[in-house]
Design an enzyme around this catalytic site. Sequence first.
Site, short mmCIF file in Angstrom:
data_model
loop_
_atom_site.label_atom_id
_atom_site.label_comp_id
_atom_site.label_asym_id
_atom_site.label_seq_id
_atom_site.Cartn_x
_atom_site.Cartn_y
_atom_site.Cartn_z
N ASP A 139 48.49 -42.21 24.01
CA ASP A 139 47.97 -41.06 24.75
C ASP A 139 48.72 -39.81 24.27
OD1 ASP A 139 46.26 -40.55 27.45
OD2 ASP A 139 47.96 -39.15 27.32
N ASN A 161 44.62 -27.95 25.13
CA ASN A 161 43.24 -27.47 25.33
C ASN A 161 43.23 -26.12 26.05
OD1 ASN A 161 41.39 -29.15 24.14
ND2 ASN A 161 41.35 -30.61 25.84
N HIS A 193 39.26 -25.69 23.31
CA HIS A 193 38.78 -27.05 23.01
C HIS A 193 38.57 -27.32 21.52
CE1 HIS A 193 38.37 -28.81 27.02
NE2 HIS A 193 38.22 -27.54 27.42
N GLU A 204 41.87 -38.23 25.25
CA GLU A 204 42.96 -38.22 24.28
C GLU A 204 43.66 -39.58 24.23
OE1 GLU A 204 42.78 -36.69 27.16
OE2 GLU A 204 44.72 -36.48 28.16
#
Lengths: 128, 236
Positions: free
Chosen positions: B114, B122, B127, B157
């Site tokens: 992760d 972001n 993005h 993610e």
Amino acid sequence: MDNLHLPATASTPLVDFRYDAHQLRLEGESYPENAAAFYGPLAEGLRAYVAGLQGGEQVEVHVALSYFNSSSTKMLFGLFDTLNQAAEQGHRIALHWHHDREDDIAEEFGEELHIDFPALAFHAHPAD
Amino acid sequence: MSSTELFAHENAILCEARAIAAQENQHAEIYRQALAALAEHYARMMRESHRLISRSDRAERELNRLNEQLQDLACALEYKATHDPLTGIYNRSAIIDRVQRALDAGPVALTVIDIDHFKRINDSFGHPTGDAVIRSLIRRVQTILDEGDSIGRIGGEEFTILHPRAGLEGAHATALRIRESLNAEPLAELSEWPVTASFGVSWAARRTPFDELYSRADAALYEAKQQGRNRVVTAD
């Protein structure tokens, strides 16, 4: 002579033979289980019809088959031969060949019919 | 359908010819006429055969072309159905399916990755940059994976590595190499921000349900996050 009308099914075309109007129409798909049995009555009716032509009639034959298998093709050759012979004897017979504009195979097949049955007035009708 | 029916006309002509041929004392003109009629029908048969063959050849060619097109489309569809469009790695269902099949065949090590503080990336850079970071990180991971390893995007993610050949230690070592690589050299897309990731690693024997293997790796990942991120934790 009674007109011959067979509605289309999934595997056989519409057959609409109006003797009185001198019009024959085949329309749809043709892959009957038994092509000889399916086209037999039509072939017989056609032979009787051309034998009874007086001369002076204008016969219009419309064929709009989107698909026809090989045994149907064999039977169609028989029908066109009957018509071609009648035309050679002086009867006026037009063959209207309707096909999908995109279908090259059907288009070429029509061109070959034109060559093989030269006594018929051949008209190709590509449709969208 | 019997060929007799389809060739009824030809059959009649054949019978007639044979009957004449069987007569020994006919007039020459009769034989000549019969032969001429037979020749005419023979020519017609040839012409019709030729038309039928060339029509079926054309249809066959067209069929082959369409078949090839269908194969190509099926391949493209299969690819789209199993791959993540952003990264080109396996999508969620495809990687789960591969892990499940690997578990059916033998023991499996699994790593869950992760990206740390991805929401902040972001929010701070937008993005498109977030997407670029994901792509770049995956490219980096792919250079480090062992042969036979597969990687898939589970969502957002979060990614999963299937190590079908490695044990827990091997999988742990691979995760460490990825972590070290990210720490040693920032991703080109975001050099001013050190992108790190947390890793949870688990191992399970053959025939273990996927969910069990996965939730153990996920619990280890949670532990790695709890311990301050940018680390590898192995499930007990």
